[in-house]
Write a protein that holds these residues in place. Structure first.
Motif, PDB file in Angstrom:
ATOM      1  N   SER A   7      36.031 -34.792 -79.255  1.00 17.22           N
ATOM      2  CA  SER A   7      36.070 -33.599 -80.101  1.00 17.22           C
ATOM      3  C   SER A   7      35.387 -33.849 -81.437  1.00 17.22           C
ATOM      4  CB  SER A   7      37.510 -33.116 -80.296  1.00 17.22           C
ATOM      5  OG  SER A   7      38.277 -34.069 -81.003  1.00 17.22           O
ATOM      6  N   ARG A   8      35.644 -34.996 -82.040  1.00 14.79           N
ATOM      7  CA  ARG A   8      34.992 -35.318 -83.322  1.00 14.79           C
ATOM      8  C   ARG A   8      33.489 -35.492 -83.144  1.00 14.79           C
ATOM      9  NH1 ARG A   8      37.700 -36.244 -88.210  1.00 14.79           N
ATOM     10  NH2 ARG A   8      35.531 -36.626 -88.685  1.00 14.79           N
ATOM     11  N   TYR A   9      33.093 -36.071 -82.014  1.00 15.73           N
ATOM     12  CA  TYR A   9      31.674 -36.277 -81.757  1.00 15.73           C
ATOM     13  C   TYR A   9      30.953 -34.941 -81.547  1.00 15.73           C
ATOM     14  CZ  TYR A   9      27.438 -38.506 -79.987  1.00 15.73           C
ATOM     15  OH  TYR A   9      26.136 -38.922 -79.807  1.00 15.73           O
ATOM     16  N   LEU A  10      31.583 -34.033 -80.824  1.00 15.72           N
ATOM     17  CA  LEU A  10      30.989 -32.708 -80.632  1.00 15.72           C
ATOM     18  C   LEU A  10      30.820 -31.993 -81.978  1.00 15.72           C
ATOM     19  CD1 LEU A  10      32.843 -31.527 -77.402  1.00 15.72           C
ATOM     20  CD2 LEU A  10      30.391 -32.025 -77.634  1.00 15.72           C
ATOM     21  N   GLN A  11      31.809 -32.122 -82.832  1.00 17.53           N
ATOM     22  CA  GLN A  11      31.719 -31.530 -84.168  1.00 17.53           C
ATOM     23  C   GLN A  11      30.590 -32.187 -84.964  1.00 17.53           C
ATOM     24  OE1 GLN A  11      34.931 -32.396 -87.001  1.00 17.53           O
ATOM     25  NE2 GLN A  11      35.074 -30.187 -87.333  1.00 17.53           N
ATOM     26  N   ALA A  25      27.989 -21.455 -80.230  1.00 11.16           N
ATOM     27  CA  ALA A  25      28.549 -20.591 -79.182  1.00 11.16           C
ATOM     28  C   ALA A  25      27.476 -19.671 -78.609  1.00 11.16           C
ATOM     29  CB  ALA A  25      29.716 -19.780 -79.747  1.00 11.16           C
ATOM     30  N   LYS A  26      26.662 -19.104 -79.484  1.00 14.68           N
ATOM     31  CA  LYS A  26      25.594 -18.209 -79.035  1.00 14.68           C
ATOM     32  C   LYS A  26      24.578 -18.981 -78.184  1.00 14.68           C
ATOM     33  CE  LYS A  26      22.389 -14.753 -80.755  1.00 14.68           C
ATOM     34  NZ  LYS A  26      21.856 -14.071 -81.935  1.00 14.68           N
ATOM     35  N   SER A  31      32.291 -18.423 -76.243  1.00 13.29           N
ATOM     36  CA  SER A  31      32.898 -17.858 -77.452  1.00 13.29           C
ATOM     37  C   SER A  31      32.982 -18.916 -78.554  1.00 13.29           C
ATOM     38  CB  SER A  31      34.304 -17.332 -77.144  1.00 13.29           C
ATOM     39  OG  SER A  31      35.172 -18.409 -76.868  1.00 13.29           O
ATOM     40  N   ARG A  32      33.072 -18.446 -79.797  1.00 16.35           N
ATOM     41  CA  ARG A  32      33.257 -19.364 -80.914  1.00 16.35           C
ATOM     42  C   ARG A  32      34.591 -20.075 -80.783  1.00 16.35           C
ATOM     43  NH1 ARG A  32      36.216 -20.400 -84.628  1.00 16.35           N
ATOM     44  NH2 ARG A  32      37.333 -18.444 -84.496  1.00 16.35           N
ATOM     45  N   GLN A  33      35.566 -19.387 -80.213  1.00 13.79           N
ATOM     46  CA  GLN A  33      36.888 -19.990 -80.006  1.00 13.79           C
ATOM     47  C   GLN A  33      36.815 -21.170 -79.044  1.00 13.79           C
ATOM     48  OE1 GLN A  33      36.214 -16.734 -79.984  1.00 13.79           O
ATOM     49  NE2 GLN A  33      37.569 -15.783 -81.478  1.00 13.79           N
ATOM     50  N   ALA A  34      35.933 -21.069 -78.046  1.00  9.14           N
ATOM     51  CA  ALA A  34      35.764 -22.187 -77.111  1.00  9.14           C
ATOM     52  C   ALA A  34      35.244 -23.412 -77.852  1.00  9.14           C
ATOM     53  CB  ALA A  34      34.819 -21.802 -75.975  1.00  9.14           C
ATOM     54  N   VAL A  35      34.245 -23.202 -78.706  1.00  6.16           N
ATOM     55  CA  VAL A  35      33.693 -24.310 -79.496  1.00  6.16           C
ATOM     56  C   VAL A  35      34.786 -24.907 -80.379  1.00  6.16           C
ATOM     57  CG1 VAL A  35      32.007 -24.944 -81.273  1.00  6.16           C
ATOM     58  CG2 VAL A  35      31.353 -23.354 -79.445  1.00  6.16           C
ATOM     59  N   SER A  36      35.586 -24.050 -80.989  1.00  5.97           N
ATOM     60  CA  SER A  36      36.680 -24.511 -81.836  1.00  5.97           C
ATOM     61  C   SER A  36      37.672 -25.361 -81.037  1.00  5.97           C
ATOM     62  CB  SER A  36      37.406 -23.316 -82.454  1.00  5.97           C
ATOM     63  OG  SER A  36      38.511 -23.756 -83.211  1.00  5.97           O
ATOM     64  N   ALA A  42      41.636 -29.449 -78.148  1.00  2.00           N
ATOM     65  CA  ALA A  42      42.509 -28.634 -77.308  1.00  2.00           C
ATOM     66  C   ALA A  42      41.930 -28.449 -75.910  1.00  2.00           C
ATOM     67  CB  ALA A  42      42.748 -27.269 -77.952  1.00  2.00           C
ATOM     68  N   ALA A  43      40.609 -28.608 -75.784  1.00  2.00           N
ATOM     69  CA  ALA A  43      39.937 -28.463 -74.491  1.00  2.00           C
ATOM     70  C   ALA A  43      38.666 -29.307 -74.506  1.00  2.00           C
ATOM     71  CB  ALA A  43      39.592 -26.995 -74.234  1.00  2.00           C
ATOM     72  N   VAL A  44      38.165 -29.563 -73.312  1.00  2.00           N
ATOM     73  CA  VAL A  44      36.890 -30.267 -73.139  1.00  2.00           C
ATOM     74  C   VAL A  44      35.970 -29.302 -72.388  1.00  2.00           C
ATOM     75  CG1 VAL A  44      35.767 -32.251 -72.043  1.00  2.00           C
ATOM     76  CG2 VAL A  44      38.021 -32.521 -73.057  1.00  2.00           C
ATOM     77  N   PRO A  45      34.703 -29.229 -72.783  1.00  2.00           N
ATOM     78  CA  PRO A  45      33.791 -28.323 -72.076  1.00  2.00           C
ATOM     79  C   PRO A  45      33.732 -28.641 -70.578  1.00  2.00           C
ATOM     80  CG  PRO A  45      32.729 -29.292 -74.010  1.00  2.00           C
ATOM     81  CD  PRO A  45      34.027 -29.994 -73.825  1.00  2.00           C
ATOM     82  N   ASP A  46      33.540 -27.598 -69.767  1.00  2.00           N
ATOM     83  CA  ASP A  46      33.393 -27.816 -68.333  1.00  2.00           C
ATOM     84  C   ASP A  46      32.030 -28.466 -68.062  1.00  2.00           C
ATOM     85  OD1 ASP A  46      31.374 -25.788 -68.214  1.00  2.00           O
ATOM     86  OD2 ASP A  46      32.887 -24.262 -67.834  1.00  2.00           O
ATOM     87  N   LEU A  47      31.810 -28.887 -66.829  1.00  2.00           N
ATOM     88  CA  LEU A  47      30.607 -29.635 -66.474  1.00  2.00           C
ATOM     89  C   LEU A  47      29.320 -28.853 -66.758  1.00  2.00           C
ATOM     90  CD1 LEU A  47      29.557 -32.277 -65.373  1.00  2.00           C
ATOM     91  CD2 LEU A  47      29.779 -31.345 -63.069  1.00  2.00           C
ATOM     92  N   GLU A  48      29.315 -27.569 -66.427  1.00  4.12           N
ATOM     93  CA  GLU A  48      28.126 -26.746 -66.679  1.00  4.12           C
ATOM     94  C   GLU A  48      27.812 -26.686 -68.177  1.00  4.12           C
ATOM     95  OE1 GLU A  48      26.841 -22.073 -66.288  1.00  4.12           O
ATOM     96  OE2 GLU A  48      28.219 -22.877 -64.791  1.00  4.12           O
TER      97      GLU A  48
END
Length: 159
Positions: A7-11, A25-26, A31-36, A42-48
């Motif tokens: 999460s810190r690395y993605l940020q 997000a765009k 959504s911006r909430q997904a990025v947050s 709280a979550a990890v991006p899915d494979l796609e």
């Protein structure tokens, strides 16, 4: 896989490219909430989405899931006492008691005493007894995660 580091690395990646959460997000069609959620752990991006992120930043998915953080402040766990106490405490607060106790199992008495001093609310002796024996690989892995988080924080502060 440590979601705190991911999460810190993605940020860090987002900020280093000058994107806001809304910009990213765009770009990714989420959504911006997904990025947050990714950036708070709280979550990890899915494979796609991981594939889209890797293409956007020109890195591999593995680079995202297991980031190699270059030493910015310290190169190994024994140098942890070189970090100002307040800053170190903020970083260590991102780890649970068992993780910290595991990391300390392979540390010098000086480092153990230092961390016990700045984290007085943690009973490391009880935690070590609860954990029992651990493989040296587990100790090294946890120490490396803490060092990576410290160095990632330093790199993020430079942005």
């Amino acid at each position: 896989m440590n979601t705190n580091i991911i999460s810190r690395y993605l940020q860090f990646l987002r900020k280093s490219c000058g994107y806001t959460q809304a910009d990213l997000a765009k770009q990714l069609n989420v959504s911006r909430q997904a990025v947050s959620k990714w950036e708070t752990g709280a979550a990890v991006p899915d494979l796609e989405t991981l594939l889209k992120i890797s293409k956007l930043y020109d890195i591999t998915i593995n680079d995202i899931l297991e980031p190699k953080i270059l030493p910015q402040r310290i190169a190994d766990f024994e140098q942890i006492s070189a970090i100002p106490e307040k800053e170190l405490k903020e970083t260590l607060d991102q780890f649970d008691t068992n993780s910290l106790a595991t990391a300390l199992m392979g540390a010098s008495p000086e480092v153990n005493n230092f961390l016990e001093k700045i984290l007085p609310d943690i009973d490391f002796k009880m935690a070590r007894n609860r954990i029992g024996r651990v493989r040296i690989e587990s100790v090294e892995k946890m120490q490396n995660q803490i060092v990576s988080m410290i160095n990632l924080q330093a790199a993020d502060d430079e942005l």
